[in-house]
Design a protein around this motif. Structure first.
Motif, PDB file in Angstrom:
ATOM      1  N   CYS A   1      38.033  40.764  38.517  1.00  0.00           N
ATOM      2  CA  CYS A   1      36.711  40.295  38.919  1.00  0.00           C
ATOM      3  C   CYS A   1      36.759  39.841  40.373  1.00  0.00           C
ATOM      4  CB  CYS A   1      36.267  39.138  38.015  1.00  0.00           C
ATOM      5  SG  CYS A   1      34.595  38.555  38.375  1.00  0.00           S
TER       6      CYS A   1
ATOM      7  N   GLU B   1      34.772  36.047  41.005  1.00  0.00           N
ATOM      8  CA  GLU B   1      35.101  34.856  40.227  1.00  0.00           C
ATOM      9  C   GLU B   1      36.044  33.920  40.960  1.00  0.00           C
ATOM     10  OE1 GLU B   1      34.790  32.200  37.222  1.00  0.00           O
ATOM     11  OE2 GLU B   1      33.673  34.069  37.506  1.00  0.00           O
TER      12      GLU B   1
ATOM     13  N   LEU C   1      32.436  41.087  36.723  1.00  0.00           N
ATOM     14  CA  LEU C   1      33.210  41.428  35.531  1.00  0.00           C
ATOM     15  C   LEU C   1      33.249  40.259  34.552  1.00  0.00           C
ATOM     16  CD1 LEU C   1      35.219  43.273  33.950  1.00  0.00           C
ATOM     17  CD2 LEU C   1      37.049  42.227  35.303  1.00  0.00           C
ATOM     18  N   SER C   2      33.504  39.061  35.072  1.00  0.00           N
ATOM     19  CA  SER C   2      33.612  37.889  34.212  1.00  0.00           C
ATOM     20  C   SER C   2      32.306  37.611  33.485  1.00  0.00           C
ATOM     21  CB  SER C   2      34.023  36.672  35.048  1.00  0.00           C
ATOM     22  OG  SER C   2      34.121  35.523  34.246  1.00  0.00           O
TER      23      SER C   2
END
Length: 225
Positions: free
Chosen positions: A105, A108, A134-135
């Motif tokens: 990610c 993040e 992504l997270s």
């Protein structure tokens, strides 16, 4: 009886000086002379990958519900065992050659926390991709607050689960390339140095001293390889 105490100017100055000399925590880290960056992924490709990733990981949601059928829970646990979540677990997995696909990610954590995964994944021949959001997309499926790094283990280790997803991501995204490595017949080997020179090294050995004889010196020449 209460006594009033006074502090001399010298004591006050020492107190202020000690406060100013408070220790500052310093953390040292190694810097690479090369610029390491994640391969660029088009926005349309990123959205497509995240959508397919979320749909594939939704099978793990039964692990969060206590009222789920035990068979579904057992299947979800088996599939969860084929994943590595977190920077530390992913790093150990790549070092042991157990990770087939790595997703990081990019929105993040600061880049320094995942910077080592770029070179490590390339050296271990692990397909690695950096994706924004992504997270936010998969954290709830895995039952964690955030996901900085997500690794899919080898097909044998994950029992063939997520195989279509892994192949899809590899096909849609570019692989990591390092400036100081060159692909030769499918093997990653260091680029030869054009300034390489064969050196001759001289080595001196001394023979044991005998009676009435002077120390003799032997000279041998070795070719450095």
């Amino acid at each position: 009886m209460l006594r009033a105490t006074t502090t001399t100017p010298n004591v006050c100055s020492r107190i202020m000086l000690n406060r100013k000399k408070a220790k500052t925590l310093v953390k040292h880290r190694l810097e690479s002379p090369y610029r390491l960056t994640w391969p660029r992924v088009e926005k349309s490709v990123r959205e497509e990958v995240l959508q397919k990733l979320q749909k594939s990981l939704e099978v793990l949601l039964p692990l969060k519900s206590p009222l789920t059928d035990p068979e579904l829970v057992k299947s979800a646990k088996e599939m969860r065992g084929g994943l590595a979540v977190g920077i530390n677990e992913v790093t150990r997995g790549i070092e042991k050659g157990q990770i087939d696909l790595l997703l990081v990610c990019l929105s993040e954590e600061p880049a320094v926390f995942t910077q080592h995964l770029i070179s490590l994944s390339c050296l271990r021949r692990c397909h690695a991709v950096g994706l924004c959001d992504l997270s936010k997309t998969v954290a709830h499926c895995l039952g964690v607050k955030r996901v900085t790094a997500l690794g899919f283990k080898t097909a044998e280790a994950r029992g063939g689960h997520f195989q279509s997803l892994v192949e899809f991501v590899k096909e849609k995204t570019p692989d990591v390339q390092l400036d100081w490595l060159q692909a030769t017949n499918g093997d990653m080997q260091p680029e030869p140095d054009p300034h390489y020179v064969k050196l001759s090294v001289e080595k001196y050995e001394y023979a044991p001293r005998s009676k009435g004889a002077k120390r003799k010196r032997k000279r041998t020449e070795l070719n450095a390889k």
